[in-house]
Design a protein around this motif. Structure first.
Motif, PDB file in Angstrom:
ATOM      1  N   GLY A 273      -9.736  -9.185  17.586  1.00 51.79           N
ATOM      2  CA  GLY A 273     -10.882  -8.653  17.008  1.00 51.79           C
ATOM      3  C   GLY A 273     -10.591  -8.967  15.242  1.00 51.79           C
ATOM      4  O   GLY A 273     -10.959  -8.300  14.481  1.00 51.79           O
ATOM      5  N   TYR A 274     -10.123  -9.937  15.149  1.00 55.25           N
ATOM      6  CA  TYR A 274      -9.751 -10.558  13.813  1.00 55.25           C
ATOM      7  C   TYR A 274     -11.218 -10.556  12.917  1.00 55.25           C
ATOM      8  O   TYR A 274     -12.099 -11.347  13.456  1.00 55.25           O
ATOM      9  N   ALA A 275     -11.487 -10.155  11.840  1.00 59.95           N
ATOM     10  CA  ALA A 275     -12.723 -10.121  11.209  1.00 59.95           C
ATOM     11  C   ALA A 275     -12.832 -11.437  10.880  1.00 59.95           C
ATOM     12  O   ALA A 275     -12.288 -12.202  10.386  1.00 59.95           O
ATOM     13  N   GLY A 276     -14.576 -11.570  10.610  1.00 60.79           N
ATOM     14  CA  GLY A 276     -14.901 -13.225  10.326  1.00 60.79           C
ATOM     15  C   GLY A 276     -15.021 -13.898  11.344  1.00 60.79           C
ATOM     16  O   GLY A 276     -15.366 -15.228  11.356  1.00 60.79           O
ATOM     17  N   LEU A 277     -14.677 -13.722  12.785  1.00 66.39           N
ATOM     18  CA  LEU A 277     -14.770 -14.594  13.890  1.00 66.39           C
ATOM     19  C   LEU A 277     -15.755 -13.979  14.929  1.00 66.39           C
ATOM     20  O   LEU A 277     -15.856 -12.687  14.971  1.00 66.39           O
ATOM     21  N   ASP A 278     -16.446 -14.834  15.455  1.00 64.76           N
ATOM     22  CA  ASP A 278     -17.480 -14.509  16.649  1.00 64.76           C
ATOM     23  C   ASP A 278     -16.515 -14.129  17.854  1.00 64.76           C
ATOM     24  O   ASP A 278     -15.420 -14.459  17.916  1.00 64.76           O
ATOM     25  N   ASP A 279     -17.081 -13.227  18.866  1.00 62.94           N
ATOM     26  CA  ASP A 279     -16.331 -12.908  20.016  1.00 62.94           C
ATOM     27  C   ASP A 279     -16.140 -13.895  21.086  1.00 62.94           C
ATOM     28  O   ASP A 279     -17.089 -14.406  21.238  1.00 62.94           O
ATOM     29  N   ILE A 280     -15.025 -14.199  21.433  1.00 59.21           N
ATOM     30  CA  ILE A 280     -14.902 -15.038  22.608  1.00 59.21           C
ATOM     31  C   ILE A 280     -15.017 -14.445  24.068  1.00 59.21           C
ATOM     32  O   ILE A 280     -14.375 -13.325  23.860  1.00 59.21           O
ATOM     33  N   ASP A 281     -15.485 -15.200  24.971  1.00 58.53           N
ATOM     34  CA  ASP A 281     -15.370 -14.609  26.341  1.00 58.53           C
ATOM     35  C   ASP A 281     -14.071 -14.940  26.971  1.00 58.53           C
ATOM     36  O   ASP A 281     -13.958 -16.022  27.082  1.00 58.53           O
ATOM     37  N   PRO A 282     -13.271 -13.893  27.348  1.00 63.81           N
ATOM     38  CA  PRO A 282     -11.969 -14.256  27.792  1.00 63.81           C
ATOM     39  C   PRO A 282     -12.109 -15.101  29.211  1.00 63.81           C
ATOM     40  O   PRO A 282     -11.100 -15.641  29.605  1.00 63.81           O
ATOM     41  N   VAL A 283     -13.161 -14.900  30.143  1.00 61.38           N
ATOM     42  CA  VAL A 283     -13.285 -15.670  31.208  1.00 61.38           C
ATOM     43  C   VAL A 283     -13.945 -17.043  31.147  1.00 61.38           C
ATOM     44  O   VAL A 283     -12.892 -18.024  31.522  1.00 61.38           O
ATOM     45  N   TYR A 284     -14.703 -17.160  30.288  1.00 58.77           N
ATOM     46  CA  TYR A 284     -15.236 -18.800  30.020  1.00 58.77           C
ATOM     47  C   TYR A 284     -14.777 -19.504  28.804  1.00 58.77           C
ATOM     48  O   TYR A 284     -15.005 -20.839  28.814  1.00 58.77           O
ATOM     49  N   CYS A 285     -14.184 -18.939  27.964  1.00 58.20           N
ATOM     50  CA  CYS A 285     -13.644 -19.582  26.847  1.00 58.20           C
ATOM     51  C   CYS A 285     -14.841 -20.224  26.048  1.00 58.20           C
ATOM     52  O   CYS A 285     -14.698 -21.316  25.460  1.00 58.20           O
ATOM     53  N   LEU A 286     -15.835 -19.507  25.694  1.00 61.26           N
ATOM     54  CA  LEU A 286     -16.994 -19.618  25.250  1.00 61.26           C
ATOM     55  C   LEU A 286     -17.411 -18.451  24.478  1.00 61.26           C
ATOM     56  O   LEU A 286     -16.871 -17.309  24.864  1.00 61.26           O
ATOM     57  N   PRO A 287     -18.290 -18.554  23.141  1.00 66.74           N
ATOM     58  CA  PRO A 287     -18.507 -17.359  22.516  1.00 66.74           C
ATOM     59  C   PRO A 287     -19.329 -16.445  23.485  1.00 66.74           C
ATOM     60  O   PRO A 287     -20.113 -17.091  24.474  1.00 66.74           O
ATOM     61  N   LYS A 288     -19.040 -15.268  23.309  1.00 64.37           N
ATOM     62  CA  LYS A 288     -19.715 -14.162  24.231  1.00 64.37           C
ATOM     63  C   LYS A 288     -21.225 -14.255  24.222  1.00 64.37           C
ATOM     64  O   LYS A 288     -22.007 -14.342  25.391  1.00 64.37           O
ATOM     65  N   SER A 289     -21.677 -14.686  23.032  1.00 64.28           N
ATOM     66  CA  SER A 289     -23.182 -14.929  22.870  1.00 64.28           C
ATOM     67  C   SER A 289     -23.630 -15.939  23.833  1.00 64.28           C
ATOM     68  O   SER A 289     -24.775 -15.774  24.365  1.00 64.28           O
ATOM     69  N   THR A 290     -22.933 -17.000  23.860  1.00 64.39           N
ATOM     70  CA  THR A 290     -23.284 -18.212  24.803  1.00 64.39           C
ATOM     71  C   THR A 290     -23.510 -17.763  26.161  1.00 64.39           C
ATOM     72  O   THR A 290     -24.079 -17.915  26.777  1.00 64.39           O
ATOM     73  N   VAL A 291     -22.230 -17.343  26.312  1.00 64.13           N
ATOM     74  CA  VAL A 291     -22.003 -16.663  28.049  1.00 64.13           C
ATOM     75  C   VAL A 291     -23.319 -15.648  28.346  1.00 64.13           C
ATOM     76  O   VAL A 291     -23.923 -15.918  29.478  1.00 64.13           O
ATOM     77  N   ASN A 292     -23.342 -14.836  27.450  1.00 64.36           N
ATOM     78  CA  ASN A 292     -24.550 -13.880  27.751  1.00 64.36           C
ATOM     79  C   ASN A 292     -25.965 -14.606  27.793  1.00 64.36           C
ATOM     80  O   ASN A 292     -26.870 -14.313  28.583  1.00 64.36           O
ATOM     81  N   ARG A 293     -26.165 -15.605  27.082  1.00 62.54           N
ATOM     82  CA  ARG A 293     -27.435 -16.400  27.108  1.00 62.54           C
ATOM     83  C   ARG A 293     -27.628 -16.986  28.312  1.00 62.54           C
ATOM     84  O   ARG A 293     -28.669 -16.988  28.947  1.00 62.54           O
ATOM     85  N   VAL A 294     -26.523 -17.863  28.587  1.00 61.46           N
ATOM     86  CA  VAL A 294     -26.524 -18.541  30.045  1.00 61.46           C
ATOM     87  C   VAL A 294     -26.491 -17.748  31.166  1.00 61.46           C
ATOM     88  O   VAL A 294     -27.691 -18.098  32.015  1.00 61.46           O
ATOM     89  N   LEU A 295     -25.869 -16.853  31.112  1.00 65.57           N
ATOM     90  CA  LEU A 295     -25.854 -15.912  32.484  1.00 65.57           C
ATOM     91  C   LEU A 295     -26.856 -15.051  32.426  1.00 65.57           C
ATOM     92  O   LEU A 295     -26.948 -14.141  33.535  1.00 65.57           O
ATOM     93  N   GLY A 296     -28.045 -14.705  31.431  1.00 67.34           N
ATOM     94  CA  GLY A 296     -29.013 -14.093  31.248  1.00 67.34           C
ATOM     95  C   GLY A 296     -28.500 -12.507  31.183  1.00 67.34           C
ATOM     96  O   GLY A 296     -29.320 -11.757  31.536  1.00 67.34           O
ATOM     97  N   LYS A 297     -27.487 -12.333  30.707  1.00 63.60           N
ATOM     98  CA  LYS A 297     -27.049 -10.887  30.529  1.00 63.60           C
ATOM     99  C   LYS A 297     -27.585 -10.548  29.009  1.00 63.60           C
ATOM    100  O   LYS A 297     -28.096 -11.251  28.257  1.00 63.60           O
ATOM    101  N   SER A 298     -27.853  -8.976  28.976  1.00 63.63           N
ATOM    102  CA  SER A 298     -28.450  -8.685  27.757  1.00 63.63           C
ATOM    103  C   SER A 298     -27.121  -8.410  26.795  1.00 63.63           C
ATOM    104  O   SER A 298     -26.056  -8.644  27.396  1.00 63.63           O
ATOM    105  N   MET A 299     -27.552  -8.453  25.546  1.00 62.22           N
ATOM    106  CA  MET A 299     -26.359  -8.509  24.462  1.00 62.22           C
ATOM    107  C   MET A 299     -25.652  -7.203  24.507  1.00 62.22           C
ATOM    108  O   MET A 299     -26.461  -6.167  24.578  1.00 62.22           O
TER     109      MET A 299
END
Lengths: 329, 406, 535
Positions: free
Chosen positions: A303-329
């Motif tokens: 949770g270090y400030a100034g960085l986007d969230d990483i998804d611990p499963v996919y090692c991609l930004p959470k926003s990317t994973v949510n977009r691709v998997l069709g999850k709501s943010m």
């Protein structure tokens, strides 16, 4: 080298330098190492691009050029090589899918590549339908890294149904050890890197119930050493990359608070090259893009400030994973 | 010959060889290498350009020949050169495999290996001199050794070696193939001696042993000798987690093969427990030792559906074991008062006793239960406070949900 | 000879002891004009390694007080007789000799040879190479890192120093009188003869020593820093007598009264040196005569770098010299001039301790002493045996309070033919000339304790002292005279002596001396590292 453990507390993330460092990586064609590491080019692009997304500079590398390069690595089989002319392999194929996910370009696969299906079939064919394991390529080396990679990329492509997930899960369970961790193959000792692949694979397969979470998290939390860094196995040295393998595993099973957050942040920040950018395995050593990414993903999980969230499963930004998997943010 | 010691060789062995998960990464890049000032002299730049030219020329020769599909001896020799410069180049190893398959290797055996089959059958169309005596396999294995010594954690090299060995089984009579496989144990021991924790080497050892035990190579179990191997490795380095791990893996099979009855099993269990406790006498901070101790304790309390070493122990016997462990571990505190691991050992044994339903007199002044030990652990290990808080919360629940340790 | 005196030399180095030779190495890329002399016809000076023939001659030259001057007899008689030695320096000779034959560092040398030595296997004299002042070099030593950074290490073959044993006349438990000192956790774990409780106390101590200098551990020992280590071991760590003997033996100190501070430093060095170069061993020994081999390598580097070498060349300062230079007389006909003169001190200091050495050639390989320390470890070529105070049976009470150390060298050191070994015994010199008896006794006892039979073929006894421990620097106009101290009496190489080499290097280099360039060289051409091979 001065004692880098003694750097001041106000040490900050050198965002601008890291961005510049990553941008410079493909301009080093007059260095011998550039050519010796060509077999890592596609992975390197994934590491660098993901790091740039976390640093909130997603456009620091040109999108079109990125897509062109990825597609230039594809074989007719659907698989990808590390660079044009390199043989296809699971690891490169996974990186290709991850990069295309990052830049939202799966449709380019249909337009200019072989199409999603063929990519997925390339990976699916590498599964041993008896044992559930995955090979890296036609030559048959097996490893839970490949199994995880396949589940990761296939689920991003929405093609998980092409493989026998249950058999894959059974194989992962067979790799579990008494200490709660997982090894490369059944019988092999627990290793943080392998634990990440196994826990993430089970998470994608929605079978976390098979994990001995307290025991595993206990083992993982002992990876933190007094200087804050994490090691990969008992009685080994700390290394920035384990900030990812250990911490992502702990995050997935809800135990990230079992290690000392501040100390790990300090360790990663001390491993930065403040002047020229990049992060190394430990303070004072040579930087590279691989440790740069896993230092940043570690900070992001903390949770270090100034960085986007990483998804611990996919090692991609959470926003990317949510977009691709069709999850709501 | 007398092995004299030269400094550079030694320095090489001390170099830290890291683990790479995501890919076959070159260790030429950056692990464990001190940061130096970037920027090269003009001379270095020119040298680099020269090196690049040689490397890329070689690479383009390999590529253009491979593109023609002509996997001949000339191409094979080019891969030798190129891999010598860059043993992490996965595609070039594949080219080499294709060359070997296009005639350099003896033909596959048509029939399953039989003791009565003639020892050699010269069938290869292409390279009669490299035929069924296994010499081509030997030379391939020899080729990779210096590369492996330089890159002991290279996935490519280990995997190529496995592939060559698997080809030997397909293409050689079992006794000849077996000889080749047997000599692998020598190499892997050497690699483990150089780095006793190289998990590639340990995994490879298990792979080779399993094959040597298999029907394909007319083998039989090697559990006893492998068990002895771990004993020796541990005596050289008590912190060798890899060796302790392998030992734990071998035990169930070992006891079955010995036809151990309940008494023999108990005696074996005692010996292991005493052994690790003696090791704890000199290494009370060692995670490897505590992990193995914990492994043994789990066979008394909770063997998680696995085959236990001592299935016949009665409940009173198991609690007696645990109580003795508590006493023995407490004794360590006299010499080592502030070591977290000792308290964690006590905590684990106490939780085990509680789990087995052992009644303690909580009103006694000498009472020490899991709560006592957890308090000490928390005090000594603030870095993992989150874990100890969670554990305390779990222990406080009326139904003591058994936490597990280590 | 004329060319020698044609120009003024930048520096003249007299003597080829280790310090001077390391200086020659340090200066070997400096482009300075260097003349390097030795009065002896062999390299190494006080640290030389001698053939039997050379040893015989050397013993004769050092039979009395070493130097053939009138103080000899007085010196041998009592400790107080030493006091005038330095002040008598001027009396020794009109022109002070600059190296070699007139040293008073060594004295009372004598040789013994088995009456049937040849029949018992004594080989030709050149088959032996006996080190006058053998020292083991801990792997942590700065000497080794300097040899690496100066690339000189390529010419030295290093051998491993193996086990440290302690002799005990009373130890019946293990059936052996030589007990191996356990110095790693694994050693302690597998030591059958140590009870569990003692194992823990020993481990506690070993762990303490590993970071004895940390803020956490300092308070434990600083209060007793100058007290005897043996008391500290009992008071603070409750070590029993046997473990205490083990620990004290590791300090390699000759008076048995090592202080806590000094003891902890040396044990720390020992423990942290183990495993640095490979499994099991803590120190190395250069093949073919130890330190003298390094001296020769230093001189060779000097020669390759263009210095002029002359052995068998006595030199003295020509007092008649004038101007800013120093004039050195090499013979009646030849004098040379130099702006710096480097030599080593030859005169024993009044306060110097004296040690007694016995070098013996034995016609047995003493195999049981040279077991491999760990898998993958090299076969050791040197073994250390300590005889703690009081451990030697004696009916004269002599030497009972002084430890004796034996370094046993296998033929792999190149110091004797195969099938034989060389034993170097050392102890503090004790009054009434009895040290040689004690050393003889130790040697016999050692040979009895090893399960292998061996006859003594040849023995060389002598006593060694030191000059003052400081370097002496004097100026003559613009010129400088620098004198190294003589070698320390320690049994392990002492890094402090390297400081003097750097000091001398700075004097010669003047403002060209950049601290971080000291002893740091690239490989000379044709000596490239194992770079990638192209063809």
């Amino acid at each position: 080298m001065a004692d880098l453990n003694q750097l001041p507390d106000e040490l900050q993330l050198a965002t601008a330098q890291h961005v510049k460092y990553i941008q410079s990586l493909d301009t080093r064609k007059d260095e011998y190492d550039y050519w010796l590491t060509e077999h890592l080019r596609l992975n390197g692009l994934y590491w660098g691009l993901t790091a740039l997304h976390l640093l909130r500079h997603p456009d620091a590398l040109p999108r079109e050029g990125t897509i062109d390069f990825v597609l230039s690595c594809q074989h007719e089989s659907g698989g990808f090589g590390a660079a044009p002319g390199h043989d296809a392999h699971m690891l490169y194929t996974v990186s290709a899918v991850q990069i295309l996910a990052l830049v939202d370009a799966f449709d380019e696969l249909e337009k200019r590549g072989t199409g999603k299906l063929k990519v997925a079939q390339f990976m699916a064919r590498l599964q041993d339908r008896e044992k559930g394991t995955f090979a890296g390529d036609e030559w048959g080396e097996e490893d839970t890294r490949f199994l995880y990679g396949a589940l990761n990329a296939l689920s991003l492509l929405d093609m998980l149904h092409l493989v026998d997930v249950e058999k894959a899960v059974n194989h992962v369970v067979a790799c579990a050890n008494f200490d709660g961790g997982y090894g490369v193959n059944p019988g092999d000792e627990s290793h943080s890197g392998q634990i990440f692949t196994c826990v993430a694979a089970l998470t994608i397969a929605k079978r976390q119930d098979l994990i001995d979470k307290d025991r595993l998290a206990g083992w993982l939390s002992e990876r933190q050493l007094p200087n804050g860094g994490l090691n990969g196995r008992p009685e080994k040295q700390e290394d920035v990359c384990y900030s990812w393998w250990v911490l992502s595993s702990l995050s997935m099973i809800g135990r990230a608070h079992w290690i000392d957050r501040e100390k790990l942040i300090g360790f990663i920040l001390r491993s930065q090259d403040i002047e020229n950018g990049g992060i190394s395995d430990r303070p004072g050593n040579m930087v590279d893009v691989w440790h740069t990414l896993f230092g940043l993903t570690g900070l992001s999980l903390l949770g270090y400030a100034g960085l986007d969230d990483i998804d611990p499963v996919y090692c991609l930004p959470k926003s990317t994973v949510n977009r691709v998997l069709g999850k709501s943010m | 010959m007398y092995p004299s010691y030269s400094i550079p060789e030694v320095a090489l062995e001390l170099e830290y060889r890291p683990y790479f998960i995501n890919t076959i990464k070159s260790n030429m890049a950056s692990h464990g290498i001190a940061r130096t000032i970037r920027g090269r002299t003009d001379q270095q730049r020119l040298q680099d350009l020269e090196k690049i030219k040689i490397y890329r020329d070689l690479e383009s020769q390999v590529r253009s020949r491979a593109a023609l599909g002509n996997y001949d001896l000339a191409l094979f020799n080019l891969t030798t050169k190129l891999l010598g410069l860059n043993p992490e180049y996965h595609t070039i190893w594949n080219v080499r495999r294709r060359c070997l398959l296009s005639g350099l290797l003896p033909s596959p055996l048509d029939e399953p290996p039989s003791l009565n089959a003639p020892a050699s059958q010269a069938q290869s169309s292409n390279a009669p001199s490299l035929n069924s005596d296994g010499s081509v396999f030997q030379s391939e294995l020899t080729f990779t050794i210096p590369l492996l010594l330089k890159f002991p954690k290279s996935y490519c090299i280990w995997s190529f070696r496995k592939w060559v060995l698997s080809q030997a089984i397909l293409r050689l009579q079992a006794p000849i193939a077996r000889e080749i496989w047997e000599s692998e144990l020598g190499l892997v021991s050497k690699m483990i001696t150089r780095d006793s924790r190289n998990f590639h080497a340990w995994g490879y050892r298990r792979f080779v042993v399993a094959k040597l035990e298999s029907h394909e190579l007319q083998g039989k179990s090697m559990a006893e000798t492998e068990f002895t191997y771990t004993t020796n490795a541990i005596e050289r380095n008590l912190s060798n987690f890899s060796a302790w791990h392998n030992r734990s893996q071998l035990i169930p099979r070992l006891l079955n093969e010995r036809g151990a009855d309940d008494k023999m099993r108990a005696a074996f269990f005692d010996r292991e427990l005493n052994n690790v406790r003696e090791a704890l006498d000199v290494g009370p901070e060692d995670q490897s030792l505590w992990s193995y101790h914990s492994f043994l304790i789990s066979h008394l309390v909770d063997h998680r559906g696995r085959q236990t070493i001592v299935p016949a122990l009665t409940l009173p016997e198991r609690t007696a074991y645990l109580r003795r462990e508590v006493d023995e571990i407490k004794d360590l505190l006299e010499d080592y008062p502030n070591i977290k691991w000792i308290y964690m050992g006590l905590l684990e044994c106490s939780l085990g006793l509680e789990r087995l339903g052992y009644e303690v007199d909580r009103s006694s002044s000498s009472f020490h239960g899991s709560e006592t030990w957890l308090l000490k652990v928390r005090a000594l290990d603030p870095m993992r406070a989150g874990r100890w808080i969670d554990m305390e919360r779990d222990m406080k629940r009326v139904e003591v949900r058994q936490g597990t340790l280590m | 000879m004329e060319s020698l005196s044609a120009e003024t030399w930048d520096t003249a180095i007299c003597g080829t002891g280790l310090s001077q030779s390391l200086l020659a190495l340090a200066l070997s890329r400096s482009k300075k004009r260097i003349l390097h002399l030795d009065a002896n016809d062999f390299y190494g000076e006080h640290e030389a390694a001698l053939s039997l023939q050379e040893a015989d001659a050397w013993a004769q030259a050092h039979a009395g007080g070493g130097a053939t001057h009138h103080l000899d007899n007085q010196l041998a008689e009592g400790e107080n007789a030493d006091e005038d030695v330095t002040s008598d320096k001027d009396k020794l000779s009109v022109a002070p000799k600059l190296s070699g034959k007139k040293s008073t560092i060594f004295r009372n040398a004598h040789v013994w040879k088995h009456p049937n030595a040849e029949a018992q296997g004594l080989s030709f004299p050149r088959a032996y190479s006996l080190a006058l002042a053998p020292q083991i070099i801990h792997t942590k030593s700065k000497l080794l890192s300097q040899l690496v950074s100066s690339k000189a290490y390529r010419q030295v073959e290093f051998l491993a120093v193996g086990s440290f044993f302690v002799y005990s006349s009373t130890d019946a438990v293990s059936g052996t009188r030589l007990a191996r000192i356990p110095s790693s956790r694994e050693d302690v774990f597998s030591a059958q003869s140590i009870p569990a409780r003692s194992k823990r106390t020993l481990m506690k101590f070993l762990k303490f020593v590993i970071d004895y200098d940390s803020d956490e551990q300092k308070p434990i020992w600083q209060g007793s820093a100058d007290k005897p280590l043996s008391e500290f071991l009992v008071d603070h760590f409750k070590l029993d007598d046997r473990l205490r003997d083990f620990i004290i033996a590791l300090t390699l100190t000759l008076d048995g009264k090592v202080t806590v501070r000094h003891g902890l430093t040396t044990i720390h060095r020992h423990l942290t040196s183990i495993g640095l170069f490979g499994p099991g061993f803590c120190a190395v020994y250069p093949k073919w005569g130890g330190i003298s081999e390094i001296a020769q390598v230093g001189c060779r580097a000097g020669a390759v770098g263009g210095s002029t070498y002359m052995l068998d060349t006595p030199a003295s300062i020509d007092e008649a010299g004038n101007g800013g230079d120093i004039s050195i007389k090499l013979s009646d006909e030849v004098s040379i001039r130099t702006t710096t003169l480097i030599s080593s001190q030859q005169i024993r200091s009044t306060t110097s301790q004296s040690i007694s050495r016995l070098v013996a050639v034995v016609n047995s390989p003493l195999q049981p002493l040279f077991g491999v320390l760990a898998e993958g470890a090299p076969l050791p070529a040197v073994t250390v045996v300590a005889f703690p105070p009081g451990s030697l049976l004696n009916n004269t009470q002599l030497g009972s309070n002084t430890p004796v150390y034996a370094f046993v060298h296998s033929s792999e050191t190149g110091e004797c033919p195969s099938g034989q070994s060389v034993v170097y015994l050392t102890m503090q010199t004790i009054p009434l000339s009895s040290a040689s008896e004690v050393l003889d006794m130790a040697l016999t006892t050692l040979l009895q304790a090893v399960p292998a039979t061996g006859e003594i073929l040849y023995k060389l006894y002598y006593e060694q002292a030191t000059s003052s421990r400081q370097s002496l620097v004097t100026s003559q106009g613009d010129a400088t005279v620098f004198e190294f101290p003589s070698p320390s009496l320690g049994l392990a190489f002492d890094d402090e002596s390297l400081d003097a080499v750097k000091e001398a290097w700075k004097i010669v280099m003047k403002d060209e001396a950049l601290d971080n360039s000291f002893m740091k060289f690239e490989d000379r051409e044709g000596m490239d590292d194992d770079d990638d091979v192209y063809d």
